[in-house]
Design an enzyme around this catalytic site. Structure first.
Site, PDB file in Angstrom:
ATOM      1  N   SER A  15      40.357  61.595  56.222  1.00  0.00           N
ATOM      2  CA  SER A  15      40.889  62.337  55.197  1.00  0.00           C
ATOM      3  C   SER A  15      41.016  61.512  53.986  1.00  0.00           C
ATOM      4  O   SER A  15      40.756  60.292  53.863  1.00  0.00           O
ATOM      5  CB  SER A  15      42.238  63.102  55.259  1.00  0.00           C
ATOM      6  OG  SER A  15      43.114  62.063  55.732  1.00  0.00           O
ATOM      7  N   ASP A  36      39.759  55.909  62.185  1.00  0.00           N
ATOM      8  CA  ASP A  36      41.149  56.583  61.936  1.00  0.00           C
ATOM      9  C   ASP A  36      41.946  56.670  63.134  1.00  0.00           C
ATOM     10  O   ASP A  36      41.238  56.546  64.386  1.00  0.00           O
ATOM     11  CB  ASP A  36      40.835  57.792  61.269  1.00  0.00           C
ATOM     12  CG  ASP A  36      42.097  58.165  60.407  1.00  0.00           C
ATOM     13  OD1 ASP A  36      41.950  58.163  59.138  1.00  0.00           O
ATOM     14  OD2 ASP A  36      43.132  58.175  61.085  1.00  0.00           O
ATOM     15  N   CYS A  87      40.895  51.725  53.592  1.00  0.00           N
ATOM     16  CA  CYS A  87      41.764  52.776  52.960  1.00  0.00           C
ATOM     17  C   CYS A  87      43.063  53.028  53.783  1.00  0.00           C
ATOM     18  O   CYS A  87      43.571  53.903  53.327  1.00  0.00           O
ATOM     19  CB  CYS A  87      40.999  53.991  52.854  1.00  0.00           C
ATOM     20  SG  CYS A  87      39.502  53.844  51.548  1.00  0.00           S
ATOM     21  N   SER A 150      47.615  49.680  45.451  1.00  0.00           N
ATOM     22  CA  SER A 150      48.388  50.893  44.840  1.00  0.00           C
ATOM     23  C   SER A 150      49.122  50.448  43.626  1.00  0.00           C
ATOM     24  O   SER A 150      49.397  48.974  43.443  1.00  0.00           O
ATOM     25  CB  SER A 150      49.561  51.356  45.984  1.00  0.00           C
ATOM     26  OG  SER A 150      50.442  52.279  45.024  1.00  0.00           O
ATOM     27  N   TYR A 163      56.996  49.751  50.711  1.00  0.00           N
ATOM     28  CA  TYR A 163      55.633  50.103  50.304  1.00  0.00           C
ATOM     29  C   TYR A 163      55.247  49.372  48.940  1.00  0.00           C
ATOM     30  O   TYR A 163      53.957  48.784  48.947  1.00  0.00           O
ATOM     31  CB  TYR A 163      55.896  51.649  49.719  1.00  0.00           C
ATOM     32  CG  TYR A 163      54.256  52.326  49.271  1.00  0.00           C
ATOM     33  CD1 TYR A 163      53.555  52.342  50.159  1.00  0.00           C
ATOM     34  CD2 TYR A 163      53.739  52.524  48.063  1.00  0.00           C
ATOM     35  CE1 TYR A 163      52.106  52.795  50.013  1.00  0.00           C
ATOM     36  CE2 TYR A 163      52.685  52.831  47.781  1.00  0.00           C
ATOM     37  CZ  TYR A 163      51.738  53.135  48.757  1.00  0.00           C
ATOM     38  OH  TYR A 163      50.392  53.506  48.265  1.00  0.00           O
ATOM     39  N   LYS A 167      51.881  46.616  49.273  1.00  0.00           N
ATOM     40  CA  LYS A 167      50.646  46.810  48.442  1.00  0.00           C
ATOM     41  C   LYS A 167      50.574  45.604  47.483  1.00  0.00           C
ATOM     42  O   LYS A 167      49.553  45.185  47.180  1.00  0.00           O
ATOM     43  CB  LYS A 167      50.913  48.025  47.654  1.00  0.00           C
ATOM     44  CG  LYS A 167      50.570  49.363  48.596  1.00  0.00           C
ATOM     45  CD  LYS A 167      49.314  49.214  49.405  1.00  0.00           C
ATOM     46  CE  LYS A 167      49.102  50.592  49.922  1.00  0.00           C
ATOM     47  NZ  LYS A 167      47.657  50.580  50.742  1.00  0.00           N
ATOM     48  N   PHE A 196      46.742  60.266  43.369  1.00  0.00           N
ATOM     49  CA  PHE A 196      45.509  60.855  43.679  1.00  0.00           C
ATOM     50  C   PHE A 196      45.832  62.139  44.724  1.00  0.00           C
ATOM     51  O   PHE A 196      46.863  62.418  45.159  1.00  0.00           O
ATOM     52  CB  PHE A 196      44.838  59.934  44.595  1.00  0.00           C
ATOM     53  CG  PHE A 196      43.564  59.054  43.645  1.00  0.00           C
ATOM     54  CD1 PHE A 196      42.372  59.485  43.591  1.00  0.00           C
ATOM     55  CD2 PHE A 196      44.312  58.116  42.652  1.00  0.00           C
ATOM     56  CE1 PHE A 196      41.510  58.569  42.838  1.00  0.00           C
ATOM     57  CE2 PHE A 196      43.529  57.422  41.905  1.00  0.00           C
ATOM     58  CZ  PHE A 196      42.098  57.736  41.887  1.00  0.00           C
TER      59      PHE A 196
END
Length: 255
Positions: A15, A36, A87, A150, A163, A167, A196
């Site tokens: 996704s 995935d 990703c 990110s 997080y 990143k 996004f």
């Protein structure tokens, strides 16, 4: 590097950004292996047709990711694996000290670092080892690696210690990895998306999502996954893009 008739491994491909990248590369004539943990990746690969394969794998597992890389090498035939668009990742939010005065959960922090940072390193090392065996193409390249960072690496908000740190680590690996892999003619790049339209974004309240979209200077909306995919394709085809991070955020700076 040409996209047409090249083979790419895409993680997080069930996704969001990964799925959009797979769609764009297949449309441009590439072969792709969609990787995935979510078994919906199988249906997505079937929708993309004969040029796509799906494999279930955990990016933090050396054994499972080696199987994914091997599948991509096999799909590429004599040309092997040409590139990786990584990703896969998770978002986590936790304050260092919550409202009741309790410290953040250490296990949760370590899980985020393990998936987003260690997982990225795992994918890079295995893909690079495979691409280093390729014969150089007409422009002298053997492969390209595109990681997903990110804007939180630079503009982390309250509750994003884990997080943001994970990143920021992805950003920090880009240049040394590019320098190291230059002797193998493998490029390394990173993209830092802003806000996004992805399944991760759907986890936050609509009001909060609208506020984030309004904070983007222009275009004043959430980014579309295909806009990420478009940049990934441009990185693949431009040999001078190496060792760098590109913010893809409409000019937003988080507070």
């Amino acid at each position: 590097m040409q996209v047409k008739e090249s083979t790419f491994l895409i993680t997080g491909a069930a996704s969001g950004l990964g799925a959009a990248t797979a769609e764009r590369l297949v449309a441009a004539g590439a072969r792709v292996v969609l990787c995935d943990l979510n078994d919906s990746v199988n249906a997505h690969a079937q929708q993309l047709g004969a040029s796509a394969r799906a494999i279930l794998a955990d990016i933090t597992s050396g054994e499972q990711m080696q199987q994914a890389v091997d599948a991509a090498v096999a799909l590429g035939g004599e040309h092997g694996l040409s590139g990786v668009v990584h990703c896969a990742g998770v978002v986590s939010v936790a304050k260092l000290v919550d409202r009741e005065g309790n410290p953040a959960d250490l296990e949760s922090y370590m899980k985020t670092i393990n998936i987003n940072l260690v997982g990225t390193f795992n994918v890079m090392r295995l893909a690079a080892a495979a691409m280093a065996k390729n014969a150089p193409n007409e422009s002298g390249e053997r492969g390209v690696i595109i990681n997903t960072a990110s804007i939180a690496a630079f503009d982390g908000q309250v509750g994003q210690c884990a997080y943001s740190a994970s990143k920021a680590g992805v950003v920090g690996m880009s240049l040394p990895a590019a320098r190291e892999l230059s002797r193998h003619a493998i490029r390394v790049m990173a993209i830092a998306p802003g806000v996004f339209e992805t399944p991760m974004m759907s986890e936050i309240p609509d009001e909060a999502a609208q506020a984030l979209a309004a904070a983007v200077p222009f275009p004043k909306r959430l980014g579309k996954p295909d806009e990420f995919a478009q940049l990934a394709e441009q990185i693949i085809t431009n040999p001078m893009l190496n060792g760098e991070l590109i913010r893809l955020d409409g000019g937003i700076r988080m507070q």
